[in-house]
Write an enzyme that holds these catalytic residues in place. Sequence first.
Site, PDB file in Angstrom:
ATOM      1  N   GLY A  61      -9.057  14.864  -9.938  1.00  0.00           N
ATOM      2  CA  GLY A  61      -7.729  14.846  -9.992  1.00  0.00           C
ATOM      3  C   GLY A  61      -6.914  14.227  -8.767  1.00  0.00           C
ATOM      4  O   GLY A  61      -5.849  14.448  -8.168  1.00  0.00           O
TER       5      GLY A  61
ATOM      6  N   LYS B  15      -4.217   2.140  -4.465  1.00  0.00           N
ATOM      7  CA  LYS B  15      -5.473   2.132  -4.853  1.00  0.00           C
ATOM      8  C   LYS B  15      -6.362   1.301  -4.214  1.00  0.00           C
ATOM      9  O   LYS B  15      -6.452  -0.018  -4.381  1.00  0.00           O
ATOM     10  CB  LYS B  15      -5.745   2.130  -6.367  1.00  0.00           C
ATOM     11  CG  LYS B  15      -6.748   2.335  -7.166  1.00  0.00           C
ATOM     12  CD  LYS B  15      -7.463   3.999  -6.871  1.00  0.00           C
ATOM     13  CE  LYS B  15      -8.636   4.030  -7.766  1.00  0.00           C
ATOM     14  NZ  LYS B  15      -8.945   5.507  -7.728  1.00  0.00           N
TER      15      LYS B  15
ATOM     16  N   THR C 297     -12.059   0.811 -11.074  1.00  0.00           N
ATOM     17  CA  THR C 297     -12.802   0.390 -11.909  1.00  0.00           C
ATOM     18  C   THR C 297     -12.574   0.943 -13.328  1.00  0.00           C
ATOM     19  O   THR C 297     -11.712   1.856 -13.319  1.00  0.00           O
ATOM     20  CB  THR C 297     -14.307   0.771 -11.508  1.00  0.00           C
ATOM     21  OG1 THR C 297     -14.456   2.154 -11.536  1.00  0.00           O
ATOM     22  CG2 THR C 297     -14.567   0.093 -10.194  1.00  0.00           C
TER      23      THR C 297
ATOM     24  N   ASP D 115      -4.601   3.906 -12.119  1.00  0.00           N
ATOM     25  CA  ASP D 115      -4.232   5.180 -11.470  1.00  0.00           C
ATOM     26  C   ASP D 115      -2.881   4.974 -10.859  1.00  0.00           C
ATOM     27  O   ASP D 115      -2.270   5.727 -10.635  1.00  0.00           O
ATOM     28  CB  ASP D 115      -5.546   5.186 -10.291  1.00  0.00           C
ATOM     29  CG  ASP D 115      -6.591   5.783 -10.987  1.00  0.00           C
ATOM     30  OD1 ASP D 115      -6.675   6.295 -12.126  1.00  0.00           O
ATOM     31  OD2 ASP D 115      -7.671   5.854 -10.248  1.00  0.00           O
TER      32      ASP D 115
ATOM     33  N   GLU E 168      -5.393   5.787  -2.523  1.00  0.00           N
ATOM     34  CA  GLU E 168      -6.569   6.764  -3.057  1.00  0.00           C
ATOM     35  C   GLU E 168      -7.811   5.962  -3.122  1.00  0.00           C
ATOM     36  O   GLU E 168      -7.959   4.855  -3.627  1.00  0.00           O
ATOM     37  CB  GLU E 168      -6.030   6.832  -4.514  1.00  0.00           C
ATOM     38  CG  GLU E 168      -6.912   7.755  -5.584  1.00  0.00           C
ATOM     39  CD  GLU E 168      -6.421   7.804  -6.849  1.00  0.00           C
ATOM     40  OE1 GLU E 168      -7.439   7.981  -7.751  1.00  0.00           O
ATOM     41  OE2 GLU E 168      -5.446   7.619  -7.252  1.00  0.00           O
ATOM     42  N   GLY E 169      -8.916   6.582  -3.003  1.00  0.00           N
ATOM     43  CA  GLY E 169     -10.197   6.267  -2.984  1.00  0.00           C
ATOM     44  C   GLY E 169     -10.774   6.183  -4.396  1.00  0.00           C
ATOM     45  O   GLY E 169     -10.034   6.337  -5.327  1.00  0.00           O
ATOM     46  N   ALA E 170     -12.194   5.663  -4.461  1.00  0.00           N
ATOM     47  CA  ALA E 170     -12.639   6.000  -5.898  1.00  0.00           C
ATOM     48  C   ALA E 170     -13.971   6.944  -5.671  1.00  0.00           C
ATOM     49  O   ALA E 170     -14.842   6.730  -4.915  1.00  0.00           O
ATOM     50  CB  ALA E 170     -13.284   4.487  -6.197  1.00  0.00           C
ATOM     51  N   GLY E 171     -13.647   8.062  -6.367  1.00  0.00           N
ATOM     52  CA  GLY E 171     -14.641   9.014  -6.365  1.00  0.00           C
ATOM     53  C   GLY E 171     -14.724   9.940  -4.830  1.00  0.00           C
ATOM     54  O   GLY E 171     -13.417  10.035  -4.521  1.00  0.00           O
TER      55      GLY E 171
END
Length: 234
Positions: free
Chosen positions: A14, A37, A41, A50, A118-121
């Site tokens: 989320g 972001k 991916t 996103d 926002e990161g990735a994972g």
Amino acid sequence: MRVYFITGIDTGVGKSFAAGLAARWLMRQGVRVVTQKMVQTGTSHGLSEDILVHRRLMGVEPLPEDVNGTTCPYIFPYPASPHLAAELAATEKGVIDPSVITQCTRRLLESFDVVLMEGAGGLHVPITRDFLTADYLQEQKYPLLVVTSGRLGSINHTLLTLEAAAQRQIPLAGLVFNHHPPSDAVIRNDTLQLFREQLKKYGRPGALVEMPLIDPENIPDVDFSPLFLLLQQR
């Protein structure tokens, strides 16, 4: 601090909803805020999916900075970790350059008061094969918003994330507790209580925001003030 970093305890927890709702709240406080972001991916579109979620939750149209790639400089079609998605996309040398992300952030700060990245994972997701998201944050020292949930397994993943951040001296803004998907009430309530106790250990008592189930037709206003005390004290 003008840049905050939003990470998760896992993929799909989320983060994008937390970023969009946090930006929405900041906008309503009169703050000129934009989301960014780090790497997207799993999409073949020209715009970050996103980022588009953020804008929808913020109630605004895509920005010029979205269209020209400033808010997301790296977009790859393969749904994998950034390091692998970049290699499969045959980027120059197959490597993401973290300095490009930083340069984009600096450009955004020329026009906005606050950037929510926002990161990735999660925290230990590789940006390249020898450079983790945590390495980037250790360099930048951006306060961390950790998105978690009440589903089984969240306690372990959340506490590992908090411990890793503390060991690397990455400042903690707090936790965002996502109520989606709905979980067992007994487990959920106990998890919330445990997180509140653990936040005291890290010097952030009360720094927890609950993110409710979201109806796309009736986007809620969530009070993120417990996570932005550093901003309010500027």
